[in-house]
Write an enzyme that holds these catalytic residues in place. Sequence first.
Site, short mmCIF file in Angstrom:
data_model
loop_
_atom_site.label_atom_id
_atom_site.label_comp_id
_atom_site.label_asym_id
_atom_site.label_seq_id
_atom_site.Cartn_x
_atom_site.Cartn_y
_atom_site.Cartn_z
N HIS A 73 0.83 -1.21 0.00
CA HIS A 73 0.00 0.00 0.00
C HIS A 73 0.86 1.25 0.00
O HIS A 73 1.89 1.32 0.68
CB HIS A 73 -0.96 0.00 1.20
N ASP A 75 -0.62 4.21 0.74
CA ASP A 75 -1.20 5.16 1.70
C ASP A 75 -0.50 5.02 3.04
O ASP A 75 0.05 3.98 3.38
CB ASP A 75 -2.71 4.97 1.84
N ASP A 106 6.50 1.59 6.75
CA ASP A 106 5.15 1.06 6.51
C ASP A 106 4.46 1.85 5.42
O ASP A 106 3.72 2.78 5.72
CB ASP A 106 4.37 1.09 7.81
N GLU A 144 -5.16 0.87 2.62
CA GLU A 144 -4.90 -0.18 3.60
C GLU A 144 -4.97 0.37 5.02
O GLU A 144 -5.46 -0.30 5.93
CB GLU A 144 -3.51 -0.79 3.36
N GLU A 145 -4.50 1.59 5.20
CA GLU A 145 -4.48 2.19 6.55
C GLU A 145 -5.84 2.75 6.95
O GLU A 145 -6.05 3.10 8.11
CB GLU A 145 -3.43 3.31 6.61
N GLU A 173 4.53 -5.92 4.26
CA GLU A 173 4.38 -5.31 5.58
C GLU A 173 5.67 -5.50 6.40
O GLU A 173 6.38 -6.49 6.24
CB GLU A 173 3.21 -5.96 6.32
N HIS A 362 4.28 4.03 12.17
CA HIS A 362 3.20 4.84 12.75
C HIS A 362 3.70 5.80 13.83
O HIS A 362 2.88 6.44 14.50
CB HIS A 362 2.07 3.96 13.33
#
Length: 392
Positions: A73, A75, A106, A144-145, A173, A362
């Site tokens: 992903h 995003d 990520d 995805e997030e 991931e 994150h």
Amino acid sequence: MSDASHPVIDPVELTRDLIRRPSVTPADEGAMDVLERALTALGFHCRRMPFENIENLYARRGATSPNLCFAGHTDVVPTGSAAAWSSGPFEAEVKDGVLYGRGAVDMKGGIAAWVAAVSRVLAQYSEDGGEVPGSLSFLITGDEEGPALHGTKRVVEALMAEGEVIDACVVGEPSSQQALGDMIKIGRRGSLNSWITVHGKQGHVAYPDRAANPAPVMAKLLARLADHRLDDGYEAFQPSNLEITTIDIGNAATNLIPAEAKARLNIRFNPSHTGDDLIAWLNSMAGEAQAASGLRIELEHLCSGDAFLTETGPFVTAVQDAVEAATGRRPAASTTGGTSDARFIRAMCPVLELGLVGQTMHQIDERAPVAEIEALTEVYRHVITTVFARAT
């Protein structure tokens, strides 16, 4: 190892280009364009598959089997306070050999590493006078997030309806825990969110006969749910768990019986259950509480994916062997952690997760050492060549 038709891509520079696109879900901000240009240069047929306001990309090179796919992903989650970062979260600055930026771990770094690995594989085959014995593909989403409703899930459904075949998939991931390649994820638990509302009747606390208090009804129901042991675990999985995440009445008065009580819970469940089974159980428990109390109890549910497990077999073993060859360590096969888009891809093929060390994902100052991105590229190169070698 490079020629005009097979450029070798720098994984760090591609990661930086992707980070500079502030693609906080659901925004794309040109991230897919960056990726599409890189893949087109490598001979991929790129197909944009937008659903609602989400950008998705499916790219394939080759028409024969096996088709080895990489999924990921573009995003990213919000940055938090930009002022708290050592440098701008989308500046992609490299300091002392470390790349800083939202998405470095990520998972823009993982995407760039696989693209770079593919470029090296193609260049090597070209130099040797041959071609990859199969197909390579990318399944990349911009959702995805976030809710994950119009990303990989929709793309997988569309590809399956068209008869597209993917034989195996690696999701990029950040699965590594302490050192690159120390863990792969071969399964994930399912996730179910439920919202519960007990409807009562507001009234004065001194006259309870004129009211119907929803609070004790909610308290008893939640206690029954929390006390219930869902299971004792499942092969390679920990026991399922139900967690109450909020209880809300919103009553500021001391002399008022509230009109309603609300609560939310989440269940992380192993393959002993399906989302539908758990929803039926919750509805049944709420029905019993409603019959006993006489108060209406309303439930809403959202299952973001069922649990899955990719059994140990040729694909998992090939990836473990490749990682060990590249790093000297054999990755443990784990099912820990939250959910990922692998839960949708498993409908098409065996799938596992392999990527960077996830310690800073994150977080403020999300970062990845440049050397680790380079090392992951080599890990991915070994994975691609090993999987194809064993399939032929």
